[in-house]
Motif scaffolding. Structure first.
Motif, PDB file in Angstrom:
ATOM      1  N   GLY A  22     -43.319  21.291 -45.725  1.00 17.39           N
ATOM      2  CA  GLY A  22     -43.734  21.968 -44.579  1.00 17.39           C
ATOM      3  C   GLY A  22     -42.870  21.677 -43.400  1.00 17.39           C
ATOM      4  N   VAL A  23     -42.377  20.569 -43.102  1.00 16.09           N
ATOM      5  CA  VAL A  23     -41.559  20.339 -41.957  1.00 16.09           C
ATOM      6  C   VAL A  23     -39.890  21.166 -42.221  1.00 16.09           C
ATOM      7  CG1 VAL A  23     -40.190  18.603 -40.584  1.00 16.09           C
ATOM      8  CG2 VAL A  23     -42.551  18.082 -41.705  1.00 16.09           C
ATOM      9  N   ILE A  94     -37.482   8.064 -38.843  1.00 13.82           N
ATOM     10  CA  ILE A  94     -35.978   8.885 -38.994  1.00 13.82           C
ATOM     11  C   ILE A  94     -35.251   7.364 -38.928  1.00 13.82           C
ATOM     12  CG2 ILE A  94     -34.122   9.985 -38.246  1.00 13.82           C
ATOM     13  CD1 ILE A  94     -36.276  11.612 -39.391  1.00 13.82           C
ATOM     14  N   ARG A  95     -34.995   6.767 -40.168  1.00 10.87           N
ATOM     15  CA  ARG A  95     -34.265   5.596 -40.469  1.00 10.87           C
ATOM     16  C   ARG A  95     -32.745   5.772 -41.114  1.00 10.87           C
ATOM     17  NH1 ARG A  95     -35.824   3.528 -45.076  1.00 10.87           N
ATOM     18  NH2 ARG A  95     -37.830   4.700 -46.043  1.00 10.87           N
ATOM     19  N   HIS A 109     -21.040  18.127 -38.828  1.00 13.81           N
ATOM     20  CA  HIS A 109     -22.238  18.164 -38.098  1.00 13.81           C
ATOM     21  C   HIS A 109     -23.398  18.086 -38.998  1.00 13.81           C
ATOM     22  CE1 HIS A 109     -19.975  20.569 -35.000  1.00 13.81           C
ATOM     23  NE2 HIS A 109     -19.475  21.192 -36.153  1.00 13.81           N
ATOM     24  N   PHE A 110     -24.321  16.744 -38.565  1.00 10.02           N
ATOM     25  CA  PHE A 110     -25.416  16.694 -39.535  1.00 10.02           C
ATOM     26  C   PHE A 110     -26.537  16.226 -38.372  1.00 10.02           C
ATOM     27  CE2 PHE A 110     -27.850  13.228 -41.074  1.00 10.02           C
ATOM     28  CZ  PHE A 110     -28.282  13.777 -42.370  1.00 10.02           C
ATOM     29  N   ILE A 111     -27.530  16.924 -38.879  1.00 12.45           N
ATOM     30  CA  ILE A 111     -28.983  16.947 -38.166  1.00 12.45           C
ATOM     31  C   ILE A 111     -29.751  16.023 -38.998  1.00 12.45           C
ATOM     32  CG2 ILE A 111     -30.796  18.077 -37.064  1.00 12.45           C
ATOM     33  CD1 ILE A 111     -28.775  20.522 -36.193  1.00 12.45           C
ATOM     34  N   TYR A 112     -30.636  15.139 -38.640  1.00 14.11           N
ATOM     35  CA  TYR A 112     -31.706  14.411 -39.290  1.00 14.11           C
ATOM     36  C   TYR A 112     -32.882  14.518 -38.445  1.00 14.11           C
ATOM     37  CZ  TYR A 112     -32.812  10.068 -42.070  1.00 14.11           C
ATOM     38  OH  TYR A 112     -33.517   9.207 -42.704  1.00 14.11           O
ATOM     39  N   THR A 113     -33.885  14.934 -39.023  1.00 13.91           N
ATOM     40  CA  THR A 113     -35.226  15.025 -38.370  1.00 13.91           C
ATOM     41  C   THR A 113     -36.421  14.965 -39.026  1.00 13.91           C
ATOM     42  OG1 THR A 113     -36.466  16.779 -36.835  1.00 13.91           O
ATOM     43  CG2 THR A 113     -34.955  17.491 -38.779  1.00 13.91           C
ATOM     44  N   ASN A 114     -37.583  14.564 -38.678  1.00  9.89           N
ATOM     45  CA  ASN A 114     -38.963  14.739 -39.289  1.00  9.89           C
ATOM     46  C   ASN A 114     -39.782  15.732 -38.436  1.00  9.89           C
ATOM     47  OD1 ASN A 114     -39.678  13.435 -36.983  1.00  9.89           O
ATOM     48  ND2 ASN A 114     -40.413  11.390 -37.912  1.00  9.89           N
TER      49      ASN A 114
END
Length: 166
Positions: A22-23, A94-95, A109-114
């Motif tokens: 869903g996210v 986000i760990r 380029h890196f995106i880390y998200t909840n």
């Protein structure tokens, strides 16, 4: 994307079905509005299985979403992969994990998200972080949240400035 739409949808995910997929859909929609589709393609790659394209790989497997050149052809030499996005459930913080380290260092380029916290890394180094939750600043949520409109707008503005193909 408007803040009200994002807030309604992230809260639907939190309260109705708090799963990563869903996210990922919401994150994909947000990024799709921030990426120039005349130059780049946004592609969900999290379900890739065996015999994959090494450009979409890290030592811990494929991330969830990739930013590709429009001339990218799967398992061919044409095109480039410019960025990865790793998505977690809103109920996960986000760990930094082994998966995180492998993915963030594998690409420029890196995106880390909840969906609640967004972190942008360039060349493996944290450059920007946005916590969208207004008031109570927790890294994850299992209860509905209010999105901070100023932070949300700053995140969108920043996403438009990323030079993916640099």
């Amino acid at each position: 994307m408007e803040k009200e739409f994002y807030q309604r949808n992230i809260n639907n995910i939190i309260t109705k079905c708090p799963i990563e997929t869903g996210v990922e859909i919401l994150v994909y929609r947000m990024l799709d509005e921030c990426i120039d589709d005349t130059e780049l393609s946004l592609v969900a790659i999290d379900s890739l299985k065996n015999d994959r394209d090494e450009r979409l790989e890290t030592e811990k497997g494929p991330p969830d979403i990739a930013v590709l050149s429009n001339d990218f052809v799967y398992k061919d030499t044409r095109g480039k992969c410019y960025g990865f996005i790793e998505v977690k459930s809103t109920s996960e913080s986000i760990r930094e994990t082994e998966q995180f380290f492998a993915e963030s260092k594998a690409i420029k380029h890196f995106i880390y998200t909840n969906g609640l916290v967004w972190k942008y890394y360039q060349d493996g180094e944290l450059k920007k972080e946005y916590n969208l939750i207004k008031g109570k600043k927790i890294p994850y949520s299992i209860i509905p949240v209010e999105i901070d409109e100023n932070v949300f707008e700053a995140l969108k503005a920043f996403m438009l400035t990323i030079k993916w193909d640099d």
